[in-house]
Design a protein around this motif. Structure first.
Motif, short mmCIF file in Angstrom:
data_model
loop_
_atom_site.label_atom_id
_atom_site.label_comp_id
_atom_site.label_asym_id
_atom_site.label_seq_id
_atom_site.Cartn_x
_atom_site.Cartn_y
_atom_site.Cartn_z
N PRO A 161 0.82 -1.22 0.00
CA PRO A 161 0.00 0.00 0.00
C PRO A 161 0.86 1.26 0.00
O PRO A 161 2.01 1.24 0.43
CB PRO A 161 -0.81 -0.11 1.30
CG PRO A 161 -0.23 -1.20 2.09
CD PRO A 161 0.76 -1.95 1.26
N VAL A 162 0.29 2.32 -0.48
CA VAL A 162 1.00 3.61 -0.52
C VAL A 162 0.46 4.46 0.63
O VAL A 162 -0.74 4.71 0.69
CB VAL A 162 0.76 4.33 -1.86
CG1 VAL A 162 1.53 5.64 -1.90
CG2 VAL A 162 1.12 3.43 -3.03
N PRO A 163 1.34 4.88 1.55
CA PRO A 163 0.84 5.68 2.67
C PRO A 163 0.14 6.95 2.19
O PRO A 163 0.63 7.62 1.28
CB PRO A 163 2.11 6.02 3.46
CG PRO A 163 3.13 5.02 3.02
CD PRO A 163 2.78 4.65 1.61
N ARG A 164 -0.97 7.24 2.81
CA ARG A 164 -1.76 8.43 2.44
C ARG A 164 -0.91 9.70 2.54
O ARG A 164 -1.01 10.61 1.71
CB ARG A 164 -2.97 8.48 3.38
CG ARG A 164 -3.76 9.76 3.37
CD ARG A 164 -4.69 9.87 2.15
NE ARG A 164 -5.53 11.04 2.29
CZ ARG A 164 -6.79 11.00 2.67
NH1 ARG A 164 -7.39 9.85 2.91
NH2 ARG A 164 -7.49 12.10 2.79
N GLU A 165 -0.05 9.74 3.58
CA GLU A 165 0.74 10.97 3.78
C GLU A 165 1.71 11.21 2.62
O GLU A 165 2.00 12.35 2.27
CB GLU A 165 1.49 10.92 5.12
CG GLU A 165 2.70 10.02 5.10
CD GLU A 165 3.00 9.38 6.46
OE1 GLU A 165 2.08 8.78 7.05
OE2 GLU A 165 4.15 9.49 6.91
N VAL A 166 2.18 10.11 2.01
CA VAL A 166 3.09 10.25 0.87
C VAL A 166 2.32 10.84 -0.32
O VAL A 166 2.79 11.77 -1.00
CB VAL A 166 3.71 8.88 0.50
CG1 VAL A 166 4.49 8.97 -0.80
CG2 VAL A 166 4.60 8.38 1.63
N LEU A 167 1.13 10.31 -0.56
CA LEU A 167 0.32 10.82 -1.67
C LEU A 167 -0.01 12.29 -1.44
O LEU A 167 0.04 13.11 -2.36
CB LEU A 167 -0.98 10.01 -1.79
CG LEU A 167 -0.79 8.56 -2.23
CD1 LEU A 167 -2.10 7.78 -2.07
CD2 LEU A 167 -0.29 8.50 -3.68
N GLU A 168 -0.33 12.61 -0.20
CA GLU A 168 -0.67 14.01 0.11
C GLU A 168 0.54 14.92 -0.11
O GLU A 168 0.40 16.02 -0.64
CB GLU A 168 -1.18 14.13 1.55
CG GLU A 168 -2.63 13.67 1.65
CD GLU A 168 -3.20 13.81 3.05
OE1 GLU A 168 -2.53 14.39 3.93
OE2 GLU A 168 -4.32 13.31 3.25
N ARG A 169 1.73 14.44 0.29
CA ARG A 169 2.93 15.25 0.12
C ARG A 169 3.20 15.51 -1.37
O ARG A 169 3.48 16.63 -1.79
CB ARG A 169 4.12 14.53 0.76
CG ARG A 169 5.40 15.34 0.79
CD ARG A 169 6.37 14.80 1.82
NE ARG A 169 6.65 13.38 1.62
CZ ARG A 169 6.69 12.48 2.61
NH1 ARG A 169 6.46 12.84 3.86
NH2 ARG A 169 6.97 11.21 2.36
N VAL A 170 3.08 14.45 -2.16
CA VAL A 170 3.31 14.57 -3.60
C VAL A 170 2.30 15.55 -4.22
O VAL A 170 2.67 16.48 -4.96
CB VAL A 170 3.20 13.18 -4.28
CG1 VAL A 170 3.02 13.30 -5.78
CG2 VAL A 170 4.42 12.33 -3.94
#
Ligand SMILES: Cc1cc2nc3c(=O)[nH]c(=O)nc-3n(C[C@H](O)[C@H](O)[C@H](O)COP(=O)(O)O)c2cc1C
Length: 235
Positions: A23-32
């Motif tokens: 899974p891709v951490p939500r915080e990573v997606l948000e940062r991107v």
């Protein structure tokens, strides 16, 4: 976050068409996506609208796409033509070569139509990616704003590389845009441009060995230090 040189981000980005379950951490997606807001756009219109889907939302899209493929439902016509009706040289050859290389990577021959359809249909599973992003544009926008969307998309893809993530943009979804908009409700003034599979690429998957070709620099760029003609290849 890993530091990655901008040149490495550009050269290591490629369309990845098989993913691990990680899974891709939500915080990573948000940062991107938060950082990608800095992408440029003419007049700073920022004409991009995106929905990031995981979990049940993505499952619903996959299920509806499977129904469509099985012929259980029919869809409306695509909202925009993906390519000009009859591509010409050199674009036609480039597109042909791209398909040839893609199918070669998974051992599908030119004659194997069923194999090609099978490979193409992995689009409808978002190549097994744990995250699917769908990008919408206002119907009233002009060509320059569509190009702004492209800049934003590339910014997202490069930032994903910086996070060790892979992606594949997917215009294919424009063919089944209603499958997407039945899950992601959008106002009438918007339309789907494309999807994007996001996740950690499966490095063991043959399809991910594909490294696409590019025309040489002199075919696409003209350097002029005095008035002169564009010499890029148009045939
Ligand atoms: C806007 C856009 C839409 C695309 N749509 C699809 C698609 O629907 N399915 C697919 O497998 N690849 C799709 N691609 C990936 C292209 O085929 C790919 O970018 C091209 O062949 C160059 O390869 P590379 O991305 O690995 O460098 C798309 C790329 C872009 C930029």
């Amino acid at each position: 976050m890993r530091a990655m040189h901008i040149y490495d981000a550009v050269t290591s980005r490629k369309s990845v068409r098989a993913y691990t379950d990680q899974p891709v951490p939500r915080e990573v997606l948000e940062r991107v996506l938060d950082t990608a807001r800095r992408a440029p756009s003419g007049g700073n219109l920022q004409p991009w609208h995106a929905a990031v889907l995981t979990g049940d939302a993505l499952t619903a899209i996959r299920a509806a796409a499977a129904d469509r493929l099985a012929g259980l439902t029919t869809g409306p016509a695509p909202e925009y033509p993906m390519y000009p009706e009859k591509l010409w040289s050199p674009y036609r050859e480039r597109r042909f070569r791209n398909g040839e290389q893609l199918y070669e990577s998974v051992g599908v021959t030119r004659e194997d139509k069923a194999g090609r359809v099978r490979q193409f249909s992995t689009n409808w599973d978002l190549f097994g990616a744990p995250v699917g992003m769908f990008v919408f544009v206002d119907r009233g926008m002009n060509h320059p704003q569509w190009s702004d969307l492209g800049m934003w998309l590339q910014t997202v893809m490069l930032l994903l590389r910086g996070e060790g993530l892979d992606s594949c943009p997917q215009e294919a979804w424009s063919v089944h845009h209603d499958v997407v908009t039945n899950v992601v409700k959008i106002p009438d003034n918007l339309m789907l441009f494309c999807g994007m599979a996001i996740g950690y690429g499966d490095t063991n998957a043959p399809v991910n060995t594909l490294v696409t070709e590019r025309a040489p620099l002199e075919e696409v760029v003209t350097f002029l230090d005095a008035p002169g003609a564009l010499t890029t290849r148009v045939d």
